[in-house]
Design a protein around this motif. Structure first.
Motif, PDB file in Angstrom:
ATOM      1  N   LYS A  52       3.364  24.663 -12.086  1.00 11.24           N
ATOM      2  CA  LYS A  52       2.348  23.772 -11.518  1.00 11.24           C
ATOM      3  C   LYS A  52       1.086  23.846 -12.365  1.00 11.24           C
ATOM      4  O   LYS A  52       0.697  24.923 -12.841  1.00 11.24           O
ATOM      5  N   CYS A  54      -3.097  22.116 -12.882  1.00 16.01           N
ATOM      6  CA  CYS A  54      -4.230  21.387 -12.300  1.00 16.01           C
ATOM      7  C   CYS A  54      -5.165  20.976 -13.424  1.00 16.01           C
ATOM      8  O   CYS A  54      -5.472  21.782 -14.312  1.00 16.01           O
ATOM      9  N   THR A  79       2.466  13.524  -9.801  1.00 15.19           N
ATOM     10  CA  THR A  79       1.051  13.892  -9.778  1.00 15.19           C
ATOM     11  C   THR A  79       0.489  13.734  -8.373  1.00 15.19           C
ATOM     12  O   THR A  79       1.033  13.005  -7.547  1.00 15.19           O
ATOM     13  N   TRP A  89      -1.573  18.749  -2.993  1.00 10.99           N
ATOM     14  CA  TRP A  89      -1.047  19.547  -4.105  1.00 10.99           C
ATOM     15  C   TRP A  89       0.450  19.294  -4.290  1.00 10.99           C
ATOM     16  O   TRP A  89       1.152  20.103  -4.886  1.00 10.99           O
ATOM     17  N   THR A  94      -1.754  18.321 -10.528  1.00  6.35           N
ATOM     18  CA  THR A  94      -2.764  17.830  -9.592  1.00  6.35           C
ATOM     19  C   THR A  94      -4.078  17.596 -10.340  1.00  6.35           C
ATOM     20  O   THR A  94      -4.503  18.437 -11.144  1.00  6.35           O
ATOM     21  N   ALA A  96      -7.990  17.212  -9.978  1.00  9.31           N
ATOM     22  CA  ALA A  96      -8.950  17.657  -8.965  1.00  9.31           C
ATOM     23  C   ALA A  96     -10.386  17.431  -9.417  1.00  9.31           C
ATOM     24  O   ALA A  96     -10.736  17.639 -10.586  1.00  9.31           O
ATOM     25  N   MET A 110      -5.549  26.015  -2.487  1.00  4.60           N
ATOM     26  CA  MET A 110      -5.022  25.862  -3.852  1.00  4.60           C
ATOM     27  C   MET A 110      -3.845  26.805  -4.066  1.00  4.60           C
ATOM     28  O   MET A 110      -3.970  28.012  -3.855  1.00  4.60           O
ATOM     29  N   LEU A 113      -1.247  28.608  -9.697  1.00  3.06           N
ATOM     30  CA  LEU A 113      -1.114  27.680 -10.815  1.00  3.06           C
ATOM     31  C   LEU A 113      -0.604  28.415 -12.044  1.00  3.06           C
ATOM     32  O   LEU A 113      -0.895  29.594 -12.245  1.00  3.06           O
ATOM     33  N   LEU A 116      -4.302  25.795 -15.874  1.00  2.00           N
ATOM     34  CA  LEU A 116      -5.523  25.141 -15.418  1.00  2.00           C
ATOM     35  C   LEU A 116      -6.168  24.470 -16.621  1.00  2.00           C
ATOM     36  O   LEU A 116      -6.506  25.135 -17.614  1.00  2.00           O
TER      37      LEU A 116
END
Length: 557
Positions: A52, A54, A79, A89, A94, A96, A110, A113, A116
């Motif tokens: 995953k 973000c 997405t 999520w 994702t 943000a 959250m 992840l 990031l």
């Protein structure tokens, strides 16, 4: 969709640095396509796994833009969005909004992840970003942190060292000018009798003391001299002016209007409707000049702007780069028909150019493209691993001494990058006179054509009407045509080393070509394809090129 060769190199270096350091920063100025590159890095890092990711941004429009472009680069990934209106999520990636996600209740939701991504990563030292970064690393200590920014050195002096230990790659402004993705700046340092006084202005924690600057610059004789020089060097150009204080901006705006030059002002405490109205008037061309105080430095672009006036000094090179960058965008003919832009005049009435020397951390304007591993060195101040060529550390701002070397402070002396060699496509000189070049893929074709001193870039999709992509200099037009092919083709149709490209034409191709082509025994299948793309669209191409020549009655240069 294909990446440009330089974008692919940026992605490869970033992925390699993430594997080695678990974090990295990429520096890419306006025009480099940083959203495309961060999307490609994200896709490479996730791959076929269930990881995953973000992607952070600090404004709604950036979140929307990032998600849209990500889908073009990585159509197979799901997405979702976390912003003021939605907090999901569910997607593998994702997108943000930082002000929303940084709230405690939203951070609690959250998930762990694996990656990031931080857009506009010079903000990463801010408290809101640090809360998100720290929570991501708490949830998963192996989470990788990837940041992209055009201007890594923050105006408040805070270094990015707590977040990033290294810089994977740095695309220079000079590279993008040489490759046709930005116009070149023509910089004039103009002393209207105040440079000695400006040299004595004290620095504050954030920048030079703008109250002192106002006392020096905000005087009628100085403003009159500024407008006189502006009329001489840039009188027909749309212009953005950067002032020191609100009072200074008010007086400069009034002086332009009193001289018969329509001008509008944008300042921080204006209402949203009033600000939008002022920028809309400038966007429609009703105002030739927009004056501002630290509002249009970041996140605003109006490509027809081809003059930048600096009526304030800047103690940070990043601020100067942001201000000048407002004028370096190229023109899209669909959005601004009849307008030709080949350069940007920069009028520096302060001391920024004298202080900082250039728009580059490393002055290399020949456009040479490196390959493979990026040579690096360690910063003696913060220990970060950074590209070997930089003279200023993108992490902490440390400046390596350049000895007696003189940094040029005037125009960029450009050596054109040969995009024909760097392109993923094979370009054919149709008639042997370098006045008509065409490349063709399975879905699209692109070409550049010279007529009466002006180049035009044309792009087409099979069985659709061609469209005008760019007008002006050869390099800018070639870049636009090449990007059109990148957007509409894939690896399968692009690589110019494919064996079939050099095979003889098919009988069907020969039947459609003029008789003289059938006698050209050196003609290849790919050259025949390019000739047919031109032949089938000849009337439309001629109409667009003629229209571009006849319609280019407005010049931004």
């Amino acid at each position: 969709m294909l990446l440009r060769p330089r974008q692919r190199l940026f992605v490869e270096r970033s992925v390699r640095a993430l594997g080695e350091h678990h974090n990295t920063l990429g520096v890419a100025p306006t025009g480099a396509g940083k959203t495309i590159m961060l999307s490609a890095v994200t896709g490479e890092m996730i791959g076929d796994s269930r990881a995953k990711a973000c992607v952070l941004a600090h404004r709604d429009e950036l979140t929307d833009q990032n998600r849209t472009k990500f889908a073009r680069v990585n159509p197979a990934f799901t997405t979702s969005v976390v912003d003021a209106g939605a907090k999901s999520w569910q997607g593998q990636v994702t997108f943000a909004m930082v002000p929303t996600l940084a709230r405690a209740a939203n951070l609690d939701g959250m998930p762990a992840l694996d990656l990031l991504v931080i857009d506009e990563a010079h903000h990463a030292a801010a408290d809101s970003y640090r809360r998100i970064i720290d929570r991501a690393l708490t949830r998963n200590p192996h989470c990788r942190i990837f940041g992209v920014t055009a201007t890594p050195n923050r105006g408040d002096g805070k270094g990015l060292r707590p977040v990033f230990s290294n810089v994977a790659d740095q695309i220079r402004i000079g590279e993008l000018i040489a490759s046709g993705h930005l116009v070149r700046p023509r910089t004039f340092v103009v002393d209207v009798g105040v440079q000695d006084a400006l040299a004595g202005v004290r620095k504050t924690a954030d920048d030079f003391d703008m109250i002192q600057v106002d006392a020096i610059m905000n005087r009628a004789p100085v403003t009159e001299a500024v407008i006189t020089h502006w009329k001489e060097k840039a009188g027909n150009r749309q212009t953005v002016v950067f002032c020191s204080t609100v009072r200074h901006a008010e007086n400069v705006t009034a002086a332009f209007n009193d001289t018969g030059i329509p001008a509008v002002m944008v300042i921080g405490d204006m209402g949203e409707a009033e600000r939008r109205a002022a920028l809309a008037a400038y966007g429609r061309g009703e105002a030739q000049v927009v004056v501002n105080v630290a509002v249009l430095t970041e996140g605003w672009d109006h490509p027809p702007t081809s003059c930048v006036v600096l009526l304030r000094p800047s103690s940070y090179k990043s601020t100067m780069i942001q201000m000048v960058g407002r004028g370096l965008r190229t023109i899209c003919p669909d959005e601004h028909p009849g307008l030709v832009k080949t350069d940007c005049v920069v009028l520096d009435f302060g001391t920024s150019t004298l202080l900082h020397g250039s728009l580059e951390q490393d002055v290399d304007l020949d456009g040479h493209e490196g390959c493979g591993e990026a040579p690096s060195k360690d910063c003696p101040e913060c220990g970060a691993s950074v590209p070997l060529g930089v003279s200023e550390c993108p992490i902490c701002g440390y400046v390596w001494q350049r000895g007696s070397e003189v940094i040029p402070i005037n125009d960029f002396a450009m050596t054109e990058v040969d995009l024909l060699q760097r392109s993923s496509f094979r370009w054919c000189d149709l008639f042997g006179d370098d006045a008509a070049l065409v490349a063709s893929g399975f879905n699209a074709w692109g070409g550049i054509f010279f007529l009466d001193g002006l180049w035009s870039a044309i792009g087409g999709l099979h069985r659709q009407q061609p469209r005008l992509l760019a007008v002006g200099e050869r390099t800018i037009c070639l870049a636009a045509a090449d990007d059109w092919l990148n957007e509409n083709e894939t690896d399968e149709s692009a690589h110019k080393s494919k064996r079939w490209l050099g095979q003889p034409p098919t009988d069907k191709q020969l039947a459609l070509l003029p008789a003289e082509c059938r006698q050209d025994f050196g003609l290849t299948r790919y050259q025949a394809s390019a000739l047919l793309a031109f032949r089938f669209n000849r009337q439309a191409i001629r109409a667009l090129v003629t229209q571009a020549r006849d319609g280019s009655n407005r010049r931004a240069a």
